[in-house]
Motif scaffolding. Structure first.
Motif, PDB file in Angstrom:
ATOM      1  N   TYR A  12      -7.374   3.637  -8.569  1.00  0.00           N
ATOM      2  CA  TYR A  12      -5.933   3.804  -8.348  1.00  0.00           C
ATOM      3  C   TYR A  12      -5.524   3.200  -6.999  1.00  0.00           C
ATOM      4  O   TYR A  12      -4.464   2.573  -6.871  1.00  0.00           O
ATOM      5  CB  TYR A  12      -5.583   5.296  -8.392  1.00  0.00           C
ATOM      6  CG  TYR A  12      -4.170   5.623  -7.964  1.00  0.00           C
ATOM      7  CD1 TYR A  12      -3.138   5.613  -8.885  1.00  0.00           C
ATOM      8  CD2 TYR A  12      -3.870   5.944  -6.639  1.00  0.00           C
ATOM      9  CE1 TYR A  12      -1.838   5.919  -8.506  1.00  0.00           C
ATOM     10  CE2 TYR A  12      -2.576   6.246  -6.245  1.00  0.00           C
ATOM     11  CZ  TYR A  12      -1.565   6.225  -7.185  1.00  0.00           C
ATOM     12  OH  TYR A  12      -0.280   6.519  -6.794  1.00  0.00           O
TER      13      TYR A  12
ATOM     14  N   GLN B  21      -1.079   2.596 -11.728  1.00  0.00           N
ATOM     15  CA  GLN B  21      -0.555   3.941 -11.986  1.00  0.00           C
ATOM     16  C   GLN B  21      -1.283   4.632 -13.136  1.00  0.00           C
ATOM     17  O   GLN B  21      -1.377   5.859 -13.175  1.00  0.00           O
ATOM     18  CB  GLN B  21       0.935   3.876 -12.304  1.00  0.00           C
ATOM     19  CG  GLN B  21       1.805   3.416 -11.142  1.00  0.00           C
ATOM     20  CD  GLN B  21       2.170   1.962 -11.232  1.00  0.00           C
ATOM     21  OE1 GLN B  21       1.346   1.146 -11.628  1.00  0.00           O
ATOM     22  NE2 GLN B  21       3.383   1.618 -10.851  1.00  0.00           N
TER      23      GLN B  21
ATOM     24  N   THR C 170       4.442   7.475  -8.852  1.00  0.00           N
ATOM     25  CA  THR C 170       3.422   6.642  -9.482  1.00  0.00           C
ATOM     26  C   THR C 170       2.464   7.406 -10.389  1.00  0.00           C
ATOM     27  O   THR C 170       1.658   6.780 -11.085  1.00  0.00           O
ATOM     28  CB  THR C 170       2.596   5.917  -8.406  1.00  0.00           C
ATOM     29  OG1 THR C 170       2.017   6.884  -7.523  1.00  0.00           O
ATOM     30  CG2 THR C 170       3.468   4.976  -7.597  1.00  0.00           C
TER      31      THR C 170
ATOM     32  N   TRP D  37       0.824  -1.212   0.000  1.00  0.00           N
ATOM     33  CA  TRP D  37       0.000   0.000   0.000  1.00  0.00           C
ATOM     34  C   TRP D  37       0.855   1.259   0.000  1.00  0.00           C
ATOM     35  O   TRP D  37       0.485   2.280  -0.588  1.00  0.00           O
ATOM     36  CB  TRP D  37      -0.928  -0.011   1.213  1.00  0.00           C
ATOM     37  CG  TRP D  37      -2.051  -0.984   1.071  1.00  0.00           C
ATOM     38  CD1 TRP D  37      -2.187  -2.179   1.693  1.00  0.00           C
ATOM     39  CD2 TRP D  37      -3.177  -0.862   0.191  1.00  0.00           C
ATOM     40  NE1 TRP D  37      -3.341  -2.818   1.274  1.00  0.00           N
ATOM     41  CE2 TRP D  37      -3.965  -2.023   0.361  1.00  0.00           C
ATOM     42  CE3 TRP D  37      -3.597   0.109  -0.712  1.00  0.00           C
ATOM     43  CZ2 TRP D  37      -5.143  -2.236  -0.346  1.00  0.00           C
ATOM     44  CZ3 TRP D  37      -4.766  -0.101  -1.412  1.00  0.00           C
ATOM     45  CH2 TRP D  37      -5.524  -1.253  -1.234  1.00  0.00           C
TER      46      TRP D  37
ATOM     47  N   ARG E  36       1.665   3.171  -3.295  1.00  0.00           N
ATOM     48  CA  ARG E  36       0.700   4.035  -3.974  1.00  0.00           C
ATOM     49  C   ARG E  36       0.780   5.483  -3.489  1.00  0.00           C
ATOM     50  O   ARG E  36       0.258   6.382  -4.138  1.00  0.00           O
ATOM     51  CB  ARG E  36      -0.717   3.512  -3.741  1.00  0.00           C
ATOM     52  CG  ARG E  36      -0.943   2.085  -4.180  1.00  0.00           C
ATOM     53  CD  ARG E  36      -2.359   1.632  -3.836  1.00  0.00           C
ATOM     54  NE  ARG E  36      -2.508   0.189  -3.972  1.00  0.00           N
ATOM     55  CZ  ARG E  36      -2.936  -0.423  -5.067  1.00  0.00           C
ATOM     56  NH1 ARG E  36      -3.249   0.289  -6.127  1.00  0.00           N
ATOM     57  NH2 ARG E  36      -3.045  -1.733  -5.106  1.00  0.00           N
TER      58      ARG E  36
END
Length: 520
Positions: free
Chosen positions: A295, A310, A242, A233, A236
Motif C-alpha cells: 500500500y 488503495q 484511500t 506520498w 497515502r
C-alpha cells in the motif's frame, strides 16, 4: 478445575452470542444494499450494464461478443444468470450483497483460524463501506473475500481441489484477487506455515490468469498506452480517503477514530505488557505487514487499473483482525478491547443502514430514467456527482448507464466497449462520433462537436450551488434554442438537442445503431 471449566463454558457462550450478533450485523448490511435501488457505488451501474449485455447474449439477442474466459467478470456472469429468473436490477443488488457478505464471512473464519476472540471480527465492520465498495469495484470486492477463504483453506491443508476451486473462482472474479492469494501462499511457505510443495494449486491459478490475459487486446478506437502513475506520498496518509468510504453528515470519522484508538491501544499494551498479551503467528504478521508495505509503495495507476495502491489498504483492513494480539484472561481488563470493538462494529452497522436508506433523490432518479426515450443516444452532463445527504462518493458519475438497462439507450462511455477484461465485449461502429475520453470527468456539453449530432439526448444533474436553476444556458450556450426540455425531476433535467446543421435522416441513425451489435 471446576472454576476453569466454568470459565471456558462462559467464554464459549459469549463467543456464540457474539457470533449471532455478528451474523445479524452482516444481514443488516446486505439488506441495506438490496433495499437501495441505486447502490452508492460509483462504477456499479456500468457493471450492471455489462451484465445486461451478457444476459442478452446468453439469450441469443443482439448484444456483445461472449468471452467467458475472463479475469474480471464474476459479478457480471452471476448477475446475468440470476437475471434469467429475476429482474436484472434486483439480481444485481442481490449479487452485490451476497458478494459483499463473503468478506465478513472471511473475516470470521480468519479470526477463528488465527485463534483470536470472536469480538475481533467486529473490527472490520466500521470499514464495511470501504473505498473499493464505494467506488463500485464489485469484482474486486468479490475477489478479496473469496481469496481470503481460499487462503484459509490452503493454510488449513484442505484438499487441493477445494483450494483450486476457490482459487480459480477468485481469479475469475478479479486478477488482483488472485494476486493476493498467490502472495499469501508465497508468504505462507516463506514463514513455514506450509511446505513448498503446497504451491502446486498456485501454479495452476497463475496459469489460468496468464491464459485469460492472453484473450485481451487493445480496445478498437480506444487503444490505451501503458501507464504508471505514482501519487504524492501525502496522498497515502489520509486513510479516510484511500481505504474507507464516506457518509455525508454521519459519524464515520468518529467511528474510525475510535477504531484507530482501540487498535493502537491494543498494540501498545501488547508491546509494553508482554506478560498479558500474545501476538498472532508470525505468518499472519507477515501477511498483514506485506500488504501495508505494498500500500505504501505501489502506484496509483498501472496500465488500465486505476486506484491500484488503495486496493491493498482494502485487503489490509480485511486481514488485520487475524493479526491483532490476544490478552490473557487473568488480566482484569482483558474483555475491554473486545467489548470496545463490538460496540464500534454495531454502531457502524447502524450508521451504514441509516445512511444507505436515506436517498433523497431516488424517486427523482426513477422518474427521469422513465422519461428517457427508448433506444435513444444519451450523453450525461454532471455538475455534481455526490449523493448528499447519503454519501460523499461520486455515486452519480455513471448514473446514465441505468438508461442502457432500463431504456435500451446508448451512452458514450460503456465499460463493455472501453475495457476488454470482462466476459462480454462490444465495439463502437467506426462512424459513431465519440467525445474525448476525458469528457466524462468534465461538466460540459460541446454543442458544436460532431458527437452532439449523434448523442442528442442530454441528461443533466445540476450543481450543489444552484440545484433548481435551469441549466440550459450553461450546457448549450449560444445554441440553447436548439434544446427542448423533455422532463425535469428535482436536480435531473432531460433535453433533446437538435443542432441547427444536423441533417442526418432517421433511417441513417437507425443504420448506425444496427451496426453496434456483436463484432464479426
Amino acid at each position: 478445575m471446576l472454576g476453569s471449566v466454568m470459565t471456558s463454558a462462559q467464554v464459549a457462550r459469549g463467543e456464540r452470542r457474539q457470533g449471532w450478533l455478528f451474523a445479524g450485523c452482516v444481514v443488516a448490511l446486505a439488506a441495506g444494499l438490496v433495499y437501495q435501488p441505486f447502490p452508492p457505488c460509483v462504477d456499479y451501474p456500468q457493471h450492471l450494464a455489462l451484465a445486461h449485455s451478457l444476459r442478452r447474449s446468453l439469450l441469443g439477442e443482439p448484444g456483445g461478443q461472449l468471452v467467458l474466459l475472463s479475469y474480471n467478470g464474476l459479478f457480471e456472469l452471476a448477475t446475468a444468470l440470476l437475471g434469467l429468473v429475476l429482474p436484472l436490477e434486483l439480481a444485481g443488488r442481490i449479487v452485490l450483497a451476497l458478494g459483499f457478505c463473503l468478506q465478513p464471512l472471511a473475516v470470521w473464519r480468519l479470526v477463528r483460524f488465527a485463534g483470536r476472540p470472536a469480538a475481533y471480527a467486529f473490527a472490520w465492520l466500521p470499514c464495511a463501506y470501504s473505498f473499493c465498495l464505494s467506488w463500485g469495484f464489485v469484482n474486486f470486492v468479490l475477489a478479496t473475500g473469496i481469496a481470503t477463504l481460499a487462503l484459509l483453506a490452503w493454510l488449513e491443508k484442505q484438499a487441493n481441489r477445494v483450494v483450486l476451486a476457490l482459487g480459480l473462482l477468485t481469479a475469475y472474479a478479479h486478477v488482483l484477487g488472485a494476486g493476493f492469494l498467490l502472495l499469501g501462499m508465497l508468504l505462507g511457505v516463506a514463514t513455514r506455515l506450509q511446505p513448498p510443495r503446497a504451491l502446486l494449486p498456485g501454479l495452476v491459478i497463475a496459469g489460468y490468469v496468464l491464459l485469460a490475459h492472453a484473450q485481451t487486446d487493445d480496445v478498437p478506437r480506444l487503444a490505451r498506452e501503458w501507464l504508471v502513475a505514482f501519487p504524492a506520498w501525502s496522498e497515502r496518509l489520509p486513510l479516510s480517503d484511500t481505504v474507507l468510504g464516506s457518509w455525508s453528515g454521519a459519524y464515520d470519522e468518529w467511528l474510525w477514530a475510535g477504531l484507530g484508538a482501540v487498535l493502537a491501544g491494543m498494540c501498545s499494551l501488547a508491546l509494553f505488557a508482554r506478560g498479558k498479551a500474545a501476538w498472532a503467528h508470525p505468518g499472519f504478521l507477515w501477511l498483514s505487514g506485506a500488504v501495508w508495505l505494498l500500500y505504501a509503495t505501489l502506484p496509483l495507476v498501472v496500465d488500465d487499473c486505476w486506484s491500484f495502491f488503495q486496493r491493498f489498504g482494502h485487503v489490509g483492513m480485511l486481514w488485520l483482525p487475524g493479526a491483532l494480539p490476544v490478552f490473557s484472561r487473568q488480566w482484569r481488563w482483558s474483555k475491554l478491547p473486545g467489548t470496545a470493538l463490538v460496540l464500534l462494529g454495531v454502531l457502524a452497522v447502524l450508521n451504514f443502514v441509516h445512511n444507505v436508506s436515506r436517498d433523497a433523490e431516488a424517486a427523482d432518479a426513477r422518474a427521469i430514467l422513465a422519461a428517457i426515450p427508448r433506444g435513444s443516444h444519451v450523453v450525461p452532463v454532471n455538475y455534481d456527482r455526490s449523493r448528499e445527504p447519503m454519501t460523499d462518493a461520486l455515486a452519480w458519475q455513471h448514473f446514465a448507464a441505468y438508461a442502457v438497462v432500463r431504456r435500451g439507450s446508448e451512452i458514450p462511455d460503456l465499460f463493455a466497449r472501453d475495457h476488454w477484461t470482462f466476459p462480454v465485449r462490444e465495439r463502437w461502429p467506426e462512424d459513431v462520433p465519440l467525445p474525448p475520453p476525458e469528457y466524462q470527468w468534465q461538466s460540459r456539453f460541446d454543442a458544436g462537436a460532431e458527437y452532439a449530432r449523434y448523442f442528442d439526448v442530454v441528461l443533466v444533474r445540476t450543481s450543489d450551488a444552484e440545484p433548481h436553476r435551469d441549466p440550459r444556458r450553461a450546457v448549450f450556450g449560444a445554441e440553447q434554442a436548439q434544446a427542448t426540455l423533455l422532463a425535469q425531476r428535482g436536480r435531473f433535467w432531460l433535453y433533446r438537442f437538435r443542432a441547427a446543421d444536423a441533417k442526418r435522416a432517421p433511417e441513417q441513425a437507425a443504420a448506425v445503431k444496427a451496426k453496434s451489435g456483436p463484432p464479426g
